[in-house]
Design a protein around this motif. Sequence first.
Motif, PDB file in Angstrom:
ATOM      1  N   PHE A  57     -20.023  -5.455  34.456  1.00  0.00           N
ATOM      2  CA  PHE A  57     -18.652  -4.229  33.752  1.00  0.00           C
ATOM      3  C   PHE A  57     -19.248  -4.731  32.334  1.00  0.00           C
ATOM      4  CE2 PHE A  57     -17.731  -5.751  38.201  1.00  0.00           C
ATOM      5  CZ  PHE A  57     -17.060  -5.659  37.943  1.00  0.00           C
ATOM      6  N   LEU A  58     -19.389  -3.224  31.660  1.00  0.00           N
ATOM      7  CA  LEU A  58     -19.477  -3.465  30.510  1.00  0.00           C
ATOM      8  C   LEU A  58     -18.126  -4.033  29.219  1.00  0.00           C
ATOM      9  CD1 LEU A  58     -21.124   0.377  30.062  1.00  0.00           C
ATOM     10  CD2 LEU A  58     -22.490  -1.697  30.514  1.00  0.00           C
ATOM     11  N   LEU A  59     -18.460  -4.272  28.563  1.00  0.00           N
ATOM     12  CA  LEU A  59     -18.403  -5.318  27.570  1.00  0.00           C
ATOM     13  C   LEU A  59     -18.102  -4.801  25.936  1.00  0.00           C
ATOM     14  CD1 LEU A  59     -17.999  -9.029  28.767  1.00  0.00           C
ATOM     15  CD2 LEU A  59     -16.453  -7.129  29.567  1.00  0.00           C
ATOM     16  N   ALA A  60     -17.333  -4.830  25.671  1.00  0.00           N
ATOM     17  CA  ALA A  60     -17.033  -4.954  24.097  1.00  0.00           C
ATOM     18  C   ALA A  60     -17.869  -5.923  23.320  1.00  0.00           C
ATOM     19  CB  ALA A  60     -15.961  -4.770  23.394  1.00  0.00           C
ATOM     20  N   PRO A  61     -19.066  -5.461  21.724  1.00  0.00           N
ATOM     21  CA  PRO A  61     -19.514  -6.301  21.656  1.00  0.00           C
ATOM     22  C   PRO A  61     -19.354  -7.761  21.516  1.00  0.00           C
ATOM     23  CG  PRO A  61     -20.398  -3.527  20.886  1.00  0.00           C
ATOM     24  CD  PRO A  61     -19.033  -4.209  21.672  1.00  0.00           C
ATOM     25  N   GLY A  62     -19.482  -8.418  21.056  1.00  0.00           N
ATOM     26  CA  GLY A  62     -19.428 -10.238  21.215  1.00  0.00           C
ATOM     27  C   GLY A  62     -18.573 -10.723  21.969  1.00  0.00           C
ATOM     28  N   ALA A  63     -18.364 -10.232  23.347  1.00  0.00           N
ATOM     29  CA  ALA A  63     -17.388 -10.572  24.636  1.00  0.00           C
ATOM     30  C   ALA A  63     -18.255 -11.298  25.333  1.00  0.00           C
ATOM     31  CB  ALA A  63     -16.884  -9.386  24.682  1.00  0.00           C
ATOM     32  N   ALA A  64     -20.209 -10.972  25.024  1.00  0.00           N
ATOM     33  CA  ALA A  64     -20.079 -11.729  26.509  1.00  0.00           C
ATOM     34  C   ALA A  64     -20.559 -13.232  25.654  1.00  0.00           C
ATOM     35  CB  ALA A  64     -21.368 -11.084  26.451  1.00  0.00           C
ATOM     36  N   GLU A  65     -21.115 -13.447  24.692  1.00  0.00           N
ATOM     37  CA  GLU A  65     -21.183 -15.120  24.687  1.00  0.00           C
ATOM     38  C   GLU A  65     -20.219 -16.148  24.638  1.00  0.00           C
ATOM     39  OE1 GLU A  65     -21.774 -17.815  20.927  1.00  0.00           O
ATOM     40  OE2 GLU A  65     -22.125 -15.731  20.250  1.00  0.00           O
ATOM     41  N   PRO A  66     -18.272 -15.737  24.871  1.00  0.00           N
ATOM     42  CA  PRO A  66     -18.009 -16.882  25.033  1.00  0.00           C
ATOM     43  C   PRO A  66     -17.594 -16.614  26.487  1.00  0.00           C
ATOM     44  CG  PRO A  66     -16.887 -15.073  23.737  1.00  0.00           C
ATOM     45  CD  PRO A  66     -18.214 -14.902  24.306  1.00  0.00           C
ATOM     46  N   VAL A  67     -17.948 -15.863  27.500  1.00  0.00           N
ATOM     47  CA  VAL A  67     -18.200 -15.889  28.765  1.00  0.00           C
ATOM     48  C   VAL A  67     -17.920 -17.017  29.512  1.00  0.00           C
ATOM     49  CG1 VAL A  67     -19.293 -15.008  30.596  1.00  0.00           C
ATOM     50  CG2 VAL A  67     -18.436 -13.394  28.786  1.00  0.00           C
ATOM     51  N   PRO A  68     -19.164 -17.756  29.223  1.00  0.00           N
ATOM     52  CA  PRO A  68     -19.063 -19.365  30.420  1.00  0.00           C
ATOM     53  C   PRO A  68     -18.058 -19.940  29.453  1.00  0.00           C
ATOM     54  CG  PRO A  68     -21.843 -18.183  29.644  1.00  0.00           C
ATOM     55  CD  PRO A  68     -20.214 -17.488  28.611  1.00  0.00           C
ATOM     56  N   GLU A  69     -17.865 -20.177  28.781  1.00  0.00           N
ATOM     57  CA  GLU A  69     -16.856 -21.017  28.520  1.00  0.00           C
ATOM     58  C   GLU A  69     -15.793 -20.399  28.536  1.00  0.00           C
ATOM     59  OE1 GLU A  69     -14.951 -24.337  26.920  1.00  0.00           O
ATOM     60  OE2 GLU A  69     -17.326 -23.921  27.027  1.00  0.00           O
ATOM     61  N   LEU A  70     -15.272 -19.600  28.982  1.00  0.00           N
ATOM     62  CA  LEU A  70     -14.083 -19.084  29.299  1.00  0.00           C
ATOM     63  C   LEU A  70     -13.734 -18.785  30.560  1.00  0.00           C
ATOM     64  CD1 LEU A  70     -13.735 -15.143  27.166  1.00  0.00           C
ATOM     65  CD2 LEU A  70     -11.951 -16.786  26.934  1.00  0.00           C
ATOM     66  N   LEU A  71     -15.181 -18.723  31.430  1.00  0.00           N
ATOM     67  CA  LEU A  71     -14.651 -19.261  32.568  1.00  0.00           C
ATOM     68  C   LEU A  71     -15.053 -20.377  32.753  1.00  0.00           C
ATOM     69  CD1 LEU A  71     -18.238 -17.252  33.892  1.00  0.00           C
ATOM     70  CD2 LEU A  71     -16.230 -17.005  34.951  1.00  0.00           C
ATOM     71  N   ARG A  72     -14.768 -21.358  32.196  1.00  0.00           N
ATOM     72  CA  ARG A  72     -14.912 -23.009  32.735  1.00  0.00           C
ATOM     73  C   ARG A  72     -13.464 -23.293  32.074  1.00  0.00           C
ATOM     74  NH1 ARG A  72     -19.449 -25.580  31.068  1.00  0.00           N
ATOM     75  NH2 ARG A  72     -19.606 -24.623  29.339  1.00  0.00           N
ATOM     76  N   TRP A  73     -12.770 -22.391  31.514  1.00  0.00           N
ATOM     77  CA  TRP A  73     -11.874 -22.920  31.479  1.00  0.00           C
ATOM     78  C   TRP A  73     -10.639 -22.033  32.313  1.00  0.00           C
ATOM     79  CZ3 TRP A  73      -7.961 -19.243  29.988  1.00  0.00           C
ATOM     80  CH2 TRP A  73      -6.719 -19.570  29.341  1.00  0.00           C
ATOM     81  N   LEU A  74     -11.321 -21.379  33.000  1.00  0.00           N
ATOM     82  CA  LEU A  74     -10.373 -20.464  33.926  1.00  0.00           C
ATOM     83  C   LEU A  74     -10.852 -21.566  35.513  1.00  0.00           C
ATOM     84  CD1 LEU A  74     -10.932 -16.335  33.275  1.00  0.00           C
ATOM     85  CD2 LEU A  74      -9.133 -18.013  32.735  1.00  0.00           C
ATOM     86  N   GLY A  75     -11.213 -22.408  34.980  1.00  0.00           N
ATOM     87  CA  GLY A  75     -11.918 -23.506  36.228  1.00  0.00           C
ATOM     88  C   GLY A  75     -13.028 -22.475  36.879  1.00  0.00           C
ATOM     89  N   TRP A  76     -13.728 -22.263  36.256  1.00  0.00           N
ATOM     90  CA  TRP A  76     -14.851 -21.672  36.807  1.00  0.00           C
ATOM     91  C   TRP A  76     -16.141 -22.510  36.817  1.00  0.00           C
ATOM     92  CZ3 TRP A  76     -13.648 -19.643  42.273  1.00  0.00           C
ATOM     93  CH2 TRP A  76     -12.433 -18.777  42.706  1.00  0.00           C
ATOM     94  N   GLY A  77     -16.631 -23.965  36.653  1.00  0.00           N
ATOM     95  CA  GLY A  77     -17.195 -24.331  35.780  1.00  0.00           C
ATOM     96  C   GLY A  77     -18.853 -23.849  36.294  1.00  0.00           C
ATOM     97  N   PRO A  78     -19.947 -24.312  35.772  1.00  0.00           N
ATOM     98  CA  PRO A  78     -21.648 -23.875  35.699  1.00  0.00           C
ATOM     99  C   PRO A  78     -21.590 -24.545  37.111  1.00  0.00           C
ATOM    100  CG  PRO A  78     -21.190 -25.285  33.533  1.00  0.00           C
ATOM    101  CD  PRO A  78     -19.855 -24.700  34.105  1.00  0.00           C
ATOM    102  N   GLU A  79     -20.852 -25.745  37.464  1.00  0.00           N
ATOM    103  CA  GLU A  79     -21.914 -26.950  38.434  1.00  0.00           C
ATOM    104  C   GLU A  79     -21.328 -25.898  39.562  1.00  0.00           C
ATOM    105  OE1 GLU A  79     -17.210 -27.468  38.518  1.00  0.00           O
ATOM    106  OE2 GLU A  79     -19.061 -27.365  36.774  1.00  0.00           O
ATOM    107  N   LEU A  80     -20.180 -24.057  39.841  1.00  0.00           N
ATOM    108  CA  LEU A  80     -20.056 -23.936  40.780  1.00  0.00           C
ATOM    109  C   LEU A  80     -21.852 -22.796  41.337  1.00  0.00           C
ATOM    110  CD1 LEU A  80     -16.457 -23.045  40.677  1.00  0.00           C
ATOM    111  CD2 LEU A  80     -17.513 -24.955  42.254  1.00  0.00           C
TER     112      LEU A  80
END
Length: 143
Positions: A57-80
């Motif tokens: 999925f192609l994103l706008a420049p600068g959108a990839a960096e916060p993806v891990p934090e956004l996933l964690r905020w949505l309840g999909w943490g790295p422990e999964l």
Amino acid sequence: MTRSLPTSPGAPPAAAPWRGSDRVAVPLAPGRAALGRLERLGRGAGPVLRQAGLAVFLLAPGAAEPVPELLRWLGWGPELRLPIEARAAYPGDPRVPGPRAAHWLRTGAGRPALDLRSPDLLCLLDALADACARERLGLPPAR
């Protein structure tokens, strides 16, 4: 979201402004499931490539960096340990992949890549995480 524009497999769109696009990649099956779910919900996903067994999925420049934090905020943490990889663009990224290197699952002609201001970015990440979790658990795709 409107339906994607028809294209021939492997043919990049005529005007692709994605030089330097950030990317979120997942295995192909959950990527397709998430894309189908987003289309049924009428939500945007931006341009999507199929490349080496992945949905990219192609994103706008600068959108990839916060993806891990956004996933964690949505309840999909790295422990999964979901197979979701976000990668920021680098200066040498090509404008579009060559026809032999990738095929379009959904073109982005007339549809911009998602950025941090788009609420559809959160919907995309949630749908990708849900599809990856469902595949891991052997559950059918969400409707």
